[in-house]
Design a protein around this motif. Sequence first.
Motif, mmCIF file in Angstrom:
data_model
loop_
_atom_site.group_PDB
_atom_site.id
_atom_site.type_symbol
_atom_site.label_atom_id
_atom_site.label_comp_id
_atom_site.label_asym_id
_atom_site.label_seq_id
_atom_site.Cartn_x
_atom_site.Cartn_y
_atom_site.Cartn_z
ATOM 1 N N UNK A 181 -3.204 13.847 -6.298
ATOM 2 C CA UNK A 181 -2.141 13.501 -5.530
ATOM 3 C C UNK A 181 -3.035 13.583 -4.247
ATOM 4 N N UNK A 182 -3.563 14.984 -3.840
ATOM 5 C CA UNK A 182 -4.387 15.170 -2.696
ATOM 6 C C UNK A 182 -5.576 14.425 -2.384
ATOM 7 N N UNK A 183 -6.195 14.169 -3.561
ATOM 8 C CA UNK A 183 -7.384 13.061 -3.550
ATOM 9 C C UNK A 183 -7.043 12.034 -3.157
ATOM 10 N N UNK A 184 -5.934 11.472 -3.799
ATOM 11 C CA UNK A 184 -5.450 9.866 -3.543
ATOM 12 C C UNK A 184 -4.947 9.899 -1.964
ATOM 13 N N UNK A 185 -4.414 10.871 -1.783
ATOM 14 C CA UNK A 185 -3.727 10.888 -0.227
ATOM 15 C C UNK A 185 -4.608 11.001 0.967
ATOM 16 N N UNK A 186 -5.418 12.229 1.073
ATOM 17 C CA UNK A 186 -6.577 12.396 2.133
ATOM 18 C C UNK A 186 -7.787 11.360 1.828
ATOM 19 N N UNK A 187 -8.104 10.829 3.102
ATOM 20 C CA UNK A 187 -9.046 9.890 3.261
ATOM 21 C C UNK A 187 -9.946 10.283 4.345
ATOM 22 N N UNK A 232 -12.684 1.269 10.565
ATOM 23 C CA UNK A 232 -11.513 1.410 10.921
ATOM 24 C C UNK A 232 -10.584 1.367 9.587
ATOM 25 N N UNK A 233 -9.313 1.730 9.722
ATOM 26 C CA UNK A 233 -8.218 2.008 8.593
ATOM 27 C C UNK A 233 -7.014 1.395 9.105
ATOM 28 N N UNK A 234 -6.096 1.003 8.099
ATOM 29 C CA UNK A 234 -4.675 0.735 8.288
ATOM 30 C C UNK A 234 -4.078 1.434 7.196
ATOM 31 N N UNK A 235 -2.786 1.871 7.485
ATOM 32 C CA UNK A 235 -1.904 2.656 6.656
ATOM 33 C C UNK A 235 -0.853 1.660 6.110
ATOM 34 N N UNK A 236 -0.401 1.615 4.954
ATOM 35 C CA UNK A 236 0.505 0.499 4.561
ATOM 36 C C UNK A 236 1.720 1.293 3.873
ATOM 37 N N UNK A 237 2.772 1.204 4.713
ATOM 38 C CA UNK A 237 4.050 1.618 3.877
ATOM 39 C C UNK A 237 4.852 0.845 3.133
ATOM 40 N N UNK A 238 4.666 0.953 1.698
ATOM 41 C CA UNK A 238 4.997 0.130 0.611
ATOM 42 C C UNK A 238 4.794 -1.427 0.893
ATOM 43 N N UNK A 243 -4.514 11.439 6.544
ATOM 44 C CA UNK A 243 -3.496 11.954 5.495
ATOM 45 C C UNK A 243 -2.540 10.604 5.438
ATOM 46 N N UNK A 244 -2.353 10.098 4.265
ATOM 47 C CA UNK A 244 -1.544 9.005 3.752
ATOM 48 C C UNK A 244 -0.912 9.177 2.521
ATOM 49 N N UNK A 245 0.215 9.810 2.380
ATOM 50 C CA UNK A 245 0.878 10.451 1.095
ATOM 51 C C UNK A 245 0.732 9.189 0.001
ATOM 52 N N UNK A 246 0.024 9.200 -0.812
ATOM 53 C CA UNK A 246 0.033 8.352 -2.087
ATOM 54 C C UNK A 246 1.304 8.598 -2.952
ATOM 55 N N UNK A 247 2.189 7.692 -3.445
ATOM 56 C CA UNK A 247 1.675 6.046 -3.572
ATOM 57 C C UNK A 247 2.757 5.504 -2.332
ATOM 58 N N UNK A 248 3.430 6.273 -1.876
ATOM 59 C CA UNK A 248 4.373 5.867 -0.846
ATOM 60 C C UNK A 248 3.450 4.906 0.373
ATOM 61 N N UNK A 249 2.444 5.657 0.768
ATOM 62 C CA UNK A 249 1.632 5.116 1.763
ATOM 63 C C UNK A 249 0.353 4.910 1.122
#
Length: 379
Positions: free
Chosen positions: A95-101, A108-114, A127-133
Amino acid sequence: MADNNGGPWGGGGNNGGQNGGGDNRGGGGGGKRPGQDGPQIPELEDIVKKGQEQLRVLMGGRGGRGTGGQGDGPSGPAFTKGTIGLGLLAAAAVWAFASFYTVKPEEQSVELLFGKYSATGNPGLNFAPWPVVTKEIRPVTREQIVNIGVGVGGDAGLMLTGDENIVDIDFQVVWNINDLQKFLFELKSPEETIAAVSESAMREIISQSNLAPILNRDRGVISGHLKDLIQSTLDSYNSGVTIVRVNFDKADPPKEVIDAFHKVQEAEQIRDRLVKEADTHANRVLAGARGEAAQVLEKAEAYRARVVNEAEGDASRFLAVLEEYQKAPEVTRKRLYLETMEEVLGGVNKVILDQDVSGGAQGVVPYLPLNQLQSGGNN
């Protein structure tokens, strides 16, 4: 024929009674193929047992047979606290590997909530808490190229000019991303949109221009105008795209008429050269004529000024003499007479003879050529 009491697998007649009607787990030849004396083939049940035993060992259980004489079946996997802890640690690591980038400086990056835009990532660790973000990372400083009229088709680059000629144009649009949010959510097909806008802008500019300037001298002007027009159109779409430059590769007549067009160009160049030579000759002759006219005018002006000055001088001198004459008429009259005689006789060869009272000259030979003697003496 031989006795086949062992059934279809053969050789099992004597053991059938001992094993209770042919139980193949016992001894004897029940596991052999008919007509073969090779080793016994494992049964499917034995294979399943061995697999269960190995799985129980891997999950922390103990091998061997069950107790209490209940047979040799597996006792089942044993889930201990250590096994559960290791599983939770593994799940947390995934989960940490999928959430931290990490976002590089050129990205550039964008974070998507659902699936909906939530925030823009910063350079560095995010940090983007996967799989929610979830996140979307794209390079933004890398230059990307869209080709127009190149390799698409034979008629892709043909455009109509303002003087109703056809020109074949190939050019490249170099672009990059300046706002990843707009780039991802405002444009459905970014490259196709950029290509369509670029081609439309070029056709608009070409339709307002004549053929000759496009082919000869206006490519730089057209490139600058095209870049501005594409950028303004994409900005109106909130595309998040920056047009870096436009490379104007080719502008030629259609290949069907290019030979005739080159001949026309050569004729126009010859015409332009002859016109320039004629203009040069006309300018040279005109400059000479203007110089001569200016010289004549200057001479006339100088003559006019000299005559006017002389007239004014004579008038001034006459007025001065008149003033003196009015003061002393007799003296002035005599002076004018003497000055006039001096001016008249000053340049004449003459001999002055002193006369006596009776009017005759004394001591002079009447026929003596005095003028010739005087001339010889001067020589």
